[in-house]
Enzyme design. Structure first.
Site, PDB file in Angstrom:
ATOM      1  N   GLU A 148     -64.538   7.891 -68.713  1.00  0.00           N
ATOM      2  CA  GLU A 148     -63.851   6.631 -69.063  1.00  0.00           C
ATOM      3  C   GLU A 148     -63.926   6.373 -70.561  1.00  0.00           C
ATOM      4  O   GLU A 148     -64.608   7.086 -71.310  1.00  0.00           O
ATOM      5  CB  GLU A 148     -64.462   5.476 -68.248  1.00  0.00           C
ATOM      6  N   CYS A 207     -59.562  11.520 -65.067  1.00  0.00           N
ATOM      7  CA  CYS A 207     -60.146  11.631 -63.730  1.00  0.00           C
ATOM      8  C   CYS A 207     -60.902  12.955 -63.574  1.00  0.00           C
ATOM      9  O   CYS A 207     -60.639  13.926 -64.286  1.00  0.00           O
ATOM     10  CB  CYS A 207     -59.054  11.570 -62.668  1.00  0.00           C
ATOM     11  N   GLU A 265     -60.702  15.180 -61.208  1.00  0.00           N
ATOM     12  CA  GLU A 265     -59.861  16.304 -60.797  1.00  0.00           C
ATOM     13  C   GLU A 265     -59.149  16.913 -61.994  1.00  0.00           C
ATOM     14  O   GLU A 265     -59.072  18.134 -62.138  1.00  0.00           O
ATOM     15  CB  GLU A 265     -58.806  15.835 -59.781  1.00  0.00           C
TER      16      GLU A 265
HETATM   17  N1  THU Z   1     -60.901   8.392 -60.578  1.00  0.00           N
HETATM   18  C1  THU Z   1     -61.013   9.757 -60.541  1.00  0.00           C
HETATM   19  O1  THU Z   1     -61.825  10.343 -61.270  1.00  0.00           O
HETATM   20  N2  THU Z   1     -60.205  10.438 -59.695  1.00  0.00           N
HETATM   21  C2  THU Z   1     -59.278   9.870 -58.888  1.00  0.00           C
HETATM   22  O2  THU Z   1     -58.469  10.576 -58.300  1.00  0.00           O
HETATM   23  C3  THU Z   1     -59.280   8.422 -58.694  1.00  0.00           C
HETATM   24  C4  THU Z   1     -59.959   7.644 -59.767  1.00  0.00           C
HETATM   25  C5  THU Z   1     -61.755   7.630 -61.499  1.00  0.00           C
HETATM   26  C6  THU Z   1     -61.016   7.045 -62.664  1.00  0.00           C
HETATM   27  C7  THU Z   1     -61.906   5.886 -63.032  1.00  0.00           C
HETATM   28  O3  THU Z   1     -62.934   6.364 -63.881  1.00  0.00           O
HETATM   29  C8  THU Z   1     -62.543   5.465 -61.718  1.00  0.00           C
HETATM   30  O4  THU Z   1     -62.356   6.552 -60.820  1.00  0.00           O
HETATM   31  C9  THU Z   1     -61.954   4.216 -61.119  1.00  0.00           C
HETATM   32  O5  THU Z   1     -60.576   4.265 -61.065  1.00  0.00           O
END
Ligand code: THU
Length: 120
Positions: A36, A45, A47
């Site tokens: 983040e 994210c 993935e």
């Molecule tokens: N997030 C992921 O890492 N992968 C996803 O597919 C869904 C969301 C993370 C982004 C952010 O840091 C947190 O989850 C909340 O949205």
């Protein structure tokens, strides 16, 4: 490996930590976590971290990706699109630290994805 990668998540704003482990056809595994930023939209994210790591190391063929969250959350739309770029058949294993919650294919998660063929 996805669960271990989740320990590295940098999620001070949402506190929602995600770990991923991407298996290549060559048998290697590339892990990822969410990263983040104080400028919220700049989050990467888990993935996509894993995909970018793998592709930057020369990998383009993927068998499966495991994603671990606290509650079995599934990959977001952006991550589905990024995975679809590399194959509709990639298996997506959604899990919590306690184990597997669901197993799908990218095609199940993002039917009719936009692809290279749409560019004409
Ligand atoms: N997030 C992921 O890492 N992968 C996803 O597919 C869904 C969301 C993370 C982004 C952010 O840091 C947190 O989850 C909340 O949205």
């Amino acid at each position: 490996m996805a669960a271990r990668a989740r320990d590295n998540a940098y999620a001070p704003y949402s506190r929602y930590t995600v770990g991923a482990a991407l298996l290549t056809r060559s048998g290697r595994v590339y892990t990822g976590c969410n990263v983040e930023n104080a400028v919220y939209p700049l989050v990467t994210c888990a993935e996509r971290t894993a995909v970018v790591k793998a592709v930057s190391e020369g990998e383009r063929e993927f068998e499966a990706i495991a994603v671990v969250t606290s509650n079995g959350g599934t990959p977001c739309g952006s991550c589905r699109q990024v995975l679809a770029e590399f194959g509709q058949d990639i298996r997506v294993l959604v899990a919590t630290p306690d184990g597997l919650v669901a197993e799908k294919r990218v095609a199940d998660l993002l039917p009719e994805a936009f692809g290279a063929e749409d560019l004409g």
